[in-house]
Design a protein around this motif. Structure first.
Motif, mmCIF file in Angstrom:
data_model
loop_
_atom_site.group_PDB
_atom_site.id
_atom_site.type_symbol
_atom_site.label_atom_id
_atom_site.label_comp_id
_atom_site.label_asym_id
_atom_site.label_seq_id
_atom_site.Cartn_x
_atom_site.Cartn_y
_atom_site.Cartn_z
ATOM 1 N N THR A 3 0.848 -1.185 0.000
ATOM 2 C CA THR A 3 0.000 0.000 0.000
ATOM 3 C C THR A 3 0.886 1.239 0.000
ATOM 4 O O THR A 3 2.101 1.150 0.223
ATOM 5 C CB THR A 3 -0.900 0.044 1.247
ATOM 6 O OG1 THR A 3 -0.058 0.234 2.399
ATOM 7 C CG2 THR A 3 -1.724 -1.223 1.400
ATOM 8 N N ASP A 4 0.271 2.391 -0.206
ATOM 9 C CA ASP A 4 1.019 3.655 -0.148
ATOM 10 C C ASP A 4 1.696 3.811 1.211
ATOM 11 O O ASP A 4 2.832 4.271 1.304
ATOM 12 C CB ASP A 4 0.087 4.844 -0.383
ATOM 13 C CG ASP A 4 -0.451 4.874 -1.812
ATOM 14 O OD1 ASP A 4 0.097 4.157 -2.674
ATOM 15 O OD2 ASP A 4 -1.413 5.611 -2.058
ATOM 16 N N GLN A 5 0.991 3.407 2.271
ATOM 17 C CA GLN A 5 1.560 3.534 3.613
ATOM 18 C C GLN A 5 2.742 2.575 3.795
ATOM 19 O O GLN A 5 3.715 2.918 4.465
ATOM 20 C CB GLN A 5 0.490 3.291 4.677
ATOM 21 C CG GLN A 5 -0.508 4.433 4.791
ATOM 22 C CD GLN A 5 0.142 5.765 5.155
ATOM 23 O OE1 GLN A 5 0.983 5.840 6.049
ATOM 24 N NE2 GLN A 5 -0.232 6.822 4.456
ATOM 25 N N ASP A 6 2.670 1.387 3.205
ATOM 26 C CA ASP A 6 3.796 0.451 3.269
ATOM 27 C C ASP A 6 5.026 1.063 2.618
ATOM 28 O O ASP A 6 6.140 0.969 3.133
ATOM 29 C CB ASP A 6 3.472 -0.869 2.547
ATOM 30 C CG ASP A 6 2.415 -1.698 3.230
ATOM 31 O OD1 ASP A 6 2.227 -1.548 4.451
ATOM 32 O OD2 ASP A 6 1.769 -2.519 2.539
ATOM 33 N N VAL A 7 4.827 1.687 1.460
ATOM 34 C CA VAL A 7 5.935 2.318 0.733
ATOM 35 C C VAL A 7 6.548 3.415 1.595
ATOM 36 O O VAL A 7 7.772 3.486 1.754
ATOM 37 C CB VAL A 7 5.473 2.879 -0.634
ATOM 38 C CG1 VAL A 7 6.583 3.702 -1.290
ATOM 39 C CG2 VAL A 7 5.030 1.752 -1.547
ATOM 40 N N ARG A 8 5.713 4.259 2.184
ATOM 41 C CA ARG A 8 6.227 5.336 3.043
ATOM 42 C C ARG A 8 6.968 4.771 4.242
ATOM 43 O O ARG A 8 8.005 5.300 4.636
ATOM 44 C CB ARG A 8 5.086 6.249 3.501
ATOM 45 C CG ARG A 8 4.607 7.157 2.403
ATOM 46 C CD ARG A 8 3.549 8.120 2.863
ATOM 47 N NE ARG A 8 3.213 9.035 1.767
ATOM 48 C CZ ARG A 8 2.339 10.011 1.875
ATOM 49 N NH1 ARG A 8 1.689 10.223 3.007
ATOM 50 N NH2 ARG A 8 2.090 10.795 0.851
ATOM 51 N N TRP A 9 6.457 3.692 4.830
ATOM 52 C CA TRP A 9 7.127 3.082 5.988
ATOM 53 C C TRP A 9 8.507 2.580 5.576
ATOM 54 O O TRP A 9 9.491 2.835 6.269
ATOM 55 C CB TRP A 9 6.270 1.936 6.548
ATOM 56 C CG TRP A 9 6.861 1.351 7.790
ATOM 57 C CD1 TRP A 9 6.684 1.799 9.070
ATOM 58 C CD2 TRP A 9 7.757 0.232 7.883
ATOM 59 N NE1 TRP A 9 7.410 1.018 9.943
ATOM 60 C CE2 TRP A 9 8.079 0.052 9.247
ATOM 61 C CE3 TRP A 9 8.314 -0.623 6.936
ATOM 62 C CZ2 TRP A 9 8.931 -0.955 9.686
ATOM 63 C CZ3 TRP A 9 9.178 -1.630 7.380
ATOM 64 C CH2 TRP A 9 9.473 -1.778 8.741
ATOM 65 N N HIS A 10 8.589 1.901 4.438
ATOM 66 C CA HIS A 10 9.889 1.394 3.973
ATOM 67 C C HIS A 10 10.850 2.533 3.670
ATOM 68 O O HIS A 10 12.046 2.433 3.978
ATOM 69 C CB HIS A 10 9.711 0.494 2.749
ATOM 70 C CG HIS A 10 9.217 -0.868 3.097
ATOM 71 N ND1 HIS A 10 10.028 -1.848 3.617
ATOM 72 C CD2 HIS A 10 7.984 -1.422 3.038
ATOM 73 C CE1 HIS A 10 9.328 -2.942 3.850
ATOM 74 N NE2 HIS A 10 8.067 -2.712 3.503
ATOM 75 N N ARG A 11 10.354 3.591 3.075
ATOM 76 C CA ARG A 11 11.209 4.751 2.785
ATOM 77 C C ARG A 11 11.714 5.394 4.084
ATOM 78 O O ARG A 11 12.880 5.788 4.171
ATOM 79 C CB ARG A 11 10.454 5.788 1.951
ATOM 80 C CG ARG A 11 10.267 5.373 0.507
ATOM 81 C CD ARG A 11 11.602 5.140 -0.147
ATOM 82 N NE ARG A 11 11.497 5.216 -1.593
ATOM 83 C CZ ARG A 11 12.505 5.003 -2.415
ATOM 84 N NH1 ARG A 11 13.692 4.687 -1.946
ATOM 85 N NH2 ARG A 11 12.343 5.092 -3.715
ATOM 86 N N ALA A 12 10.846 5.484 5.071
ATOM 87 C CA ALA A 12 11.264 6.037 6.365
ATOM 88 C C ALA A 12 12.352 5.161 6.985
ATOM 89 O O ALA A 12 13.324 5.672 7.554
ATOM 90 C CB ALA A 12 10.072 6.149 7.309
ATOM 91 N N GLN A 13 12.222 3.825 6.840
ATOM 92 C CA GLN A 13 13.241 2.921 7.360
ATOM 93 C C GLN A 13 14.568 3.151 6.640
ATOM 94 O O GLN A 13 15.635 3.132 7.256
ATOM 95 C CB GLN A 13 12.804 1.455 7.203
ATOM 96 C CG GLN A 13 11.544 1.091 7.970
ATOM 97 C CD GLN A 13 11.618 1.455 9.440
ATOM 98 O OE1 GLN A 13 12.569 1.087 10.124
ATOM 99 N NE2 GLN A 13 10.634 2.201 9.916
ATOM 100 N N GLU A 14 14.504 3.376 5.322
ATOM 101 C CA GLU A 14 15.721 3.686 4.554
ATOM 102 C C GLU A 14 16.400 4.930 5.098
ATOM 103 O O GLU A 14 17.630 4.964 5.236
ATOM 104 C CB GLU A 14 15.383 3.940 3.081
ATOM 105 C CG GLU A 14 15.249 2.710 2.244
ATOM 106 C CD GLU A 14 15.029 3.082 0.778
ATOM 107 O OE1 GLU A 14 15.864 3.807 0.203
ATOM 108 O OE2 GLU A 14 14.005 2.640 0.228
ATOM 109 N N LEU A 15 15.605 5.970 5.378
ATOM 110 C CA LEU A 15 16.177 7.214 5.904
ATOM 111 C C LEU A 15 16.838 6.982 7.260
ATOM 112 O O LEU A 15 17.917 7.525 7.526
ATOM 113 C CB LEU A 15 15.098 8.289 6.022
ATOM 114 C CG LEU A 15 14.576 8.862 4.707
ATOM 115 C CD1 LEU A 15 13.412 9.809 4.968
ATOM 116 C CD2 LEU A 15 15.686 9.582 3.949
ATOM 117 N N LEU A 16 16.193 6.189 8.106
ATOM 118 C CA LEU A 16 16.778 5.886 9.425
ATOM 119 C C LEU A 16 18.132 5.205 9.249
ATOM 120 O O LEU A 16 19.111 5.580 9.905
ATOM 121 C CB LEU A 16 15.835 4.991 10.238
ATOM 122 C CG LEU A 16 14.536 5.640 10.734
ATOM 123 C CD1 LEU A 16 13.603 4.583 11.303
ATOM 124 C CD2 LEU A 16 14.813 6.711 11.777
#
Length: 83
Positions: A3-16
């Motif tokens: 989902t869009d939220q899954d994509v955002r969560w994964h991107r946030a993990q990348e930033l971390l």
């Protein structure tokens, strides 16, 4: 399918990972409440990430506009059943 939220969560993990941050430090960088951010990008997210927070992450970490919503696979989907 993510989902869009899954994509955002994964991107946030990348930033971390990229920036060697924990959620508390990222919250401080973004000027966000730590508990609220943890609920969005923690191990078990309970809140959706609003557009404003996604855009703030892109700006803060010098990512192009829309980066938070782009899946890593470049948009390729492997849907064997054509659904």
């Amino acid at each position: 399918m993510m989902t869009d939220q899954d994509v955002r969560w994964h991107r946030a993990q990348e930033l971390l990972l990229e920036n060697a941050l924990d959620v508390a430090t990222m919250a401080a960088c973004l000027g966000q409440d730590e508990k609220r951010l943890e609920a969005m990008i923690g191990v078990k997210p309970t809140r959706k990430m609003p557009d404003s927070v996604a855009e703030l992450m892109e700006q803060t970490f010098s990512k192009p506009k829309g980066w938070m919503d782009q899946a890593d696979d470049g948009g390729i989907t492997f849907d064997l059943f054509g659904g």
